[in-house]
Design a protein around this motif. Structure first.
Motif, mmCIF file in Angstrom:
data_model
loop_
_atom_site.group_PDB
_atom_site.id
_atom_site.type_symbol
_atom_site.label_atom_id
_atom_site.label_comp_id
_atom_site.label_asym_id
_atom_site.label_seq_id
_atom_site.Cartn_x
_atom_site.Cartn_y
_atom_site.Cartn_z
ATOM 1 N N PRO A 224 -7.358 -16.742 -36.525
ATOM 2 C CA PRO A 224 -6.227 -16.370 -37.374
ATOM 3 C C PRO A 224 -6.121 -14.877 -37.656
ATOM 4 C CG PRO A 224 -7.468 -18.211 -38.311
ATOM 5 C CD PRO A 224 -8.290 -17.657 -37.202
ATOM 6 N N TYR A 225 -7.139 -14.092 -37.301
ATOM 7 C CA TYR A 225 -7.129 -12.659 -37.597
ATOM 8 C C TYR A 225 -7.056 -11.812 -36.330
ATOM 9 C CZ TYR A 225 -8.822 -14.825 -41.847
ATOM 10 O OH TYR A 225 -8.956 -15.652 -42.944
ATOM 11 N N ASN A 226 -6.569 -12.387 -35.252
ATOM 12 C CA ASN A 226 -6.485 -11.648 -33.999
ATOM 13 C C ASN A 226 -5.249 -10.748 -33.993
ATOM 14 O OD1 ASN A 226 -5.465 -11.560 -30.915
ATOM 15 N ND2 ASN A 226 -7.700 -11.641 -31.018
ATOM 16 N N GLU A 227 -5.457 -9.462 -33.869
ATOM 17 C CA GLU A 227 -4.366 -8.492 -33.986
ATOM 18 C C GLU A 227 -3.483 -8.466 -32.748
ATOM 19 O OE1 GLU A 227 -5.503 -4.673 -35.380
ATOM 20 O OE2 GLU A 227 -6.556 -5.454 -37.143
ATOM 21 N N LEU A 228 -4.066 -8.702 -31.566
ATOM 22 C CA LEU A 228 -3.245 -8.744 -30.364
ATOM 23 C C LEU A 228 -2.223 -9.871 -30.450
ATOM 24 C CD1 LEU A 228 -2.547 -7.987 -27.415
ATOM 25 C CD2 LEU A 228 -4.361 -9.570 -26.706
ATOM 26 N N ALA A 229 -2.668 -11.045 -30.900
ATOM 27 C CA ALA A 229 -1.770 -12.191 -30.981
ATOM 28 C C ALA A 229 -0.649 -11.950 -31.981
ATOM 29 C CB ALA A 229 -2.554 -13.445 -31.348
ATOM 30 N N VAL A 230 -1.010 -11.492 -33.182
ATOM 31 C CA VAL A 230 0.039 -11.300 -34.188
ATOM 32 C C VAL A 230 0.959 -10.154 -33.792
ATOM 33 C CG1 VAL A 230 -1.115 -9.675 -35.758
ATOM 34 C CG2 VAL A 230 0.432 -11.401 -36.680
ATOM 35 N N GLY A 231 0.410 -9.111 -33.159
ATOM 36 C CA GLY A 231 1.256 -8.016 -32.692
ATOM 37 C C GLY A 231 2.258 -8.483 -31.646
ATOM 38 N N LEU A 250 4.227 -9.825 -40.388
ATOM 39 C CA LEU A 250 3.236 -8.754 -40.457
ATOM 40 C C LEU A 250 2.664 -8.624 -41.859
ATOM 41 C CD1 LEU A 250 1.730 -6.420 -39.197
ATOM 42 C CD2 LEU A 250 3.744 -4.975 -39.567
ATOM 43 N N SER A 251 3.491 -8.719 -42.862
ATOM 44 C CA SER A 251 3.016 -8.597 -44.241
ATOM 45 C C SER A 251 2.048 -9.718 -44.597
ATOM 46 C CB SER A 251 4.202 -8.600 -45.210
ATOM 47 O OG SER A 251 5.046 -7.498 -44.962
ATOM 48 N N SER A 256 -3.532 -11.387 -45.583
ATOM 49 C CA SER A 256 -4.622 -12.333 -45.341
ATOM 50 C C SER A 256 -5.880 -11.604 -44.870
ATOM 51 C CB SER A 256 -4.199 -13.388 -44.316
ATOM 52 O OG SER A 256 -3.990 -12.816 -43.042
ATOM 53 N N VAL A 257 -5.719 -10.576 -44.063
ATOM 54 C CA VAL A 257 -6.881 -9.796 -43.611
ATOM 55 C C VAL A 257 -7.563 -9.135 -44.798
ATOM 56 C CG1 VAL A 257 -7.575 -7.752 -42.298
ATOM 57 C CG2 VAL A 257 -6.046 -9.421 -41.262
ATOM 58 N N GLU A 258 -6.757 -8.553 -45.675
ATOM 59 C CA GLU A 258 -7.334 -7.882 -46.847
ATOM 60 C C GLU A 258 -7.951 -8.887 -47.816
ATOM 61 O OE1 GLU A 258 -5.976 -4.773 -50.390
ATOM 62 O OE2 GLU A 258 -4.574 -5.346 -48.794
ATOM 63 N N ARG A 259 -7.264 -10.007 -48.036
ATOM 64 C CA ARG A 259 -7.740 -11.001 -48.999
ATOM 65 C C ARG A 259 -8.967 -11.749 -48.484
ATOM 66 N NH1 ARG A 259 -3.634 -14.040 -48.753
ATOM 67 N NH2 ARG A 259 -4.551 -15.514 -47.273
ATOM 68 N N LEU A 261 -10.892 -11.167 -45.562
ATOM 69 C CA LEU A 261 -11.963 -10.415 -44.910
ATOM 70 C C LEU A 261 -12.372 -9.164 -45.666
ATOM 71 C CD1 LEU A 261 -10.729 -10.612 -41.184
ATOM 72 C CD2 LEU A 261 -12.189 -12.219 -42.439
ATOM 73 N N GLY A 262 -11.569 -8.771 -46.658
ATOM 74 C CA GLY A 262 -11.861 -7.536 -47.373
ATOM 75 C C GLY A 262 -11.784 -6.336 -46.460
ATOM 76 N N ALA A 263 -10.869 -6.386 -45.477
ATOM 77 C CA ALA A 263 -10.775 -5.328 -44.472
ATOM 78 C C ALA A 263 -9.341 -4.848 -44.366
ATOM 79 C CB ALA A 263 -11.266 -5.849 -43.125
ATOM 80 N N VAL A 264 -9.177 -3.796 -43.583
ATOM 81 C CA VAL A 264 -7.856 -3.237 -43.319
ATOM 82 C C VAL A 264 -7.560 -3.424 -41.840
ATOM 83 C CG1 VAL A 264 -6.442 -1.148 -43.354
ATOM 84 C CG2 VAL A 264 -8.125 -1.552 -45.165
ATOM 85 N N ALA A 265 -6.340 -3.804 -41.524
ATOM 86 C CA ALA A 265 -5.966 -4.023 -40.128
ATOM 87 C C ALA A 265 -6.012 -2.715 -39.350
ATOM 88 C CB ALA A 265 -4.575 -4.642 -40.063
ATOM 89 N N GLY A 266 -5.934 -2.808 -38.043
ATOM 90 C CA GLY A 266 -6.001 -1.641 -37.179
ATOM 91 C C GLY A 266 -4.806 -0.734 -37.319
ATOM 92 N N ARG A 267 -4.961 0.466 -36.784
ATOM 93 C CA ARG A 267 -3.915 1.480 -36.928
ATOM 94 C C ARG A 267 -2.595 1.041 -36.295
ATOM 95 N NH1 ARG A 267 -7.133 7.090 -35.420
ATOM 96 N NH2 ARG A 267 -8.613 7.084 -37.182
#
Length: 287
Positions: A224-231, A250-251, A256-259, A261-267
């Motif tokens: 669910p956190y794969n950036e290639l797929a969502v992009g 995208l929002s 969900s990534v921040e909530r 995983l406590g992370a920030v998505a890629g640039r």
């Protein structure tokens, strides 16, 4: 015929299921574990055959690899007293031989399970065996060969057959054997994941929107956190003139990534959000 074409196998690979249908023994490790000899299901879940099936799983995942009796006991009898574990192992091995070849005479060597020395074994399946685990490896190598030669059609043909295995989880009914199965599960899930990623990339590069979306959604289901797929999904919304849907998707993903995983998505995704939020609203489809 080009040199690239000559490196691909013959007609049997034009019909990948031909090997499965022509095999005497067929083993399925994606989904529940099942083994067939012709149309007969082997090793129905009787208590005395549980250990024989466990030994068969290990052998199918390690064809031709020598293994000691102690190693196999550690997998199937780790919680059993040593003297009982050795006895149980020999019973399980005898049961497995008979399960695979019911007509073996006393003292006759198995066609598949070979013993060397006093306590080493190896499994040689031969041409009469087919397993979906081995099939995944062969199909993936064929896909990579197509990829390496720039043959997108062949690459997608084989990658799509690898990706089809993602429908079922690898040995999904073996939760009690997580420890020894973990590296094998990672291996095969990794192959399927790589196949999905290449399918998304190849179809996107070729402008094949429907196919790229199909595999992007499948990848997102598994990860669910794969950036290639969502992009890929977001870019598809933009190409279809749906910027509001793209921004909404995208929002949700960034939140969900921040909530979770406590992370920030890629640039790349962050830059895409800036692009979407800064863009003026598009005219309606009718306009």
């Amino acid at each position: 015929m080009t040199s690239a074409e000559t490196e691909f196998p013959g007609p049997e690979w034009a019909r990948p299921r031909g090997r499965e249908q022509g095999a005497t023994y067929r083993a399925y490790l994606f989904g529940p574990f099942r083994v067939f000899k012709g149309t007969e299901a082997l090793g129905q879940r009787r208590h005395r055959r549980e250990k024989a099936l466990l030994l068969l799983k290990w052998f199918l995942l390690n064809p031709g690899k020598p293994v000691s009796m102690d190693q196999l006991i550690d997998i199937g009898w780790q919680d059993t007293a040593p003297e009982k574990a050795a006895s149980g192992f020999h019973v399980g091995m005898h049961c497995l031989r008979r399960m695979l070849e019911p007509d073996l005479r006393p003292g006759q060597e198995s066609s598949f399970i070979h013993r060397s020395g006093t306590s080493f074994y190896r499994f040689e399946p031969g041409e009469g065996w087919w397993s979906d685990a081995h099939d995944v490896e062969r199909l993936f190598e064929q896909a990579r060969a197509g990829d390496a030669h720039g043959d997108a059609r062949r690459a997608c043909f084989y990658y799509s057959r690898v990706a089809a295995y993602t429908v079922r989880r690898f040995l999904e009914d073996e939760e009690s054997q997580q420890r020894w199965l973990a590296p094998y599960r990672r291996q095969y899930e990794g192959l399927c994941s790589q196949a999905l990623i290449r399918l998304i990339q190849i179809h996107s590069a070729r402008g094949e929107l429907d196919e790229a979306l199909e595999y992007a959604y499948e990848k997102l289901r598994l990860d669910p956190y794969n950036e290639l797929a969502v992009g890929t999904i977001i870019e598809a919304h933009l190409q279809l003139g749906r910027p509001d849907d793209a921004l909404r998707q995208l929002s949700l993903f960034l939140s969900s990534v921040e909530r979770d995983l406590g992370a920030v998505a890629g640039r790349g995704l962050l830059a895409l959000r800036e692009r979407l939020t800064a863009a003026p609203p598009l005219a309606s489809a009718g306009g």
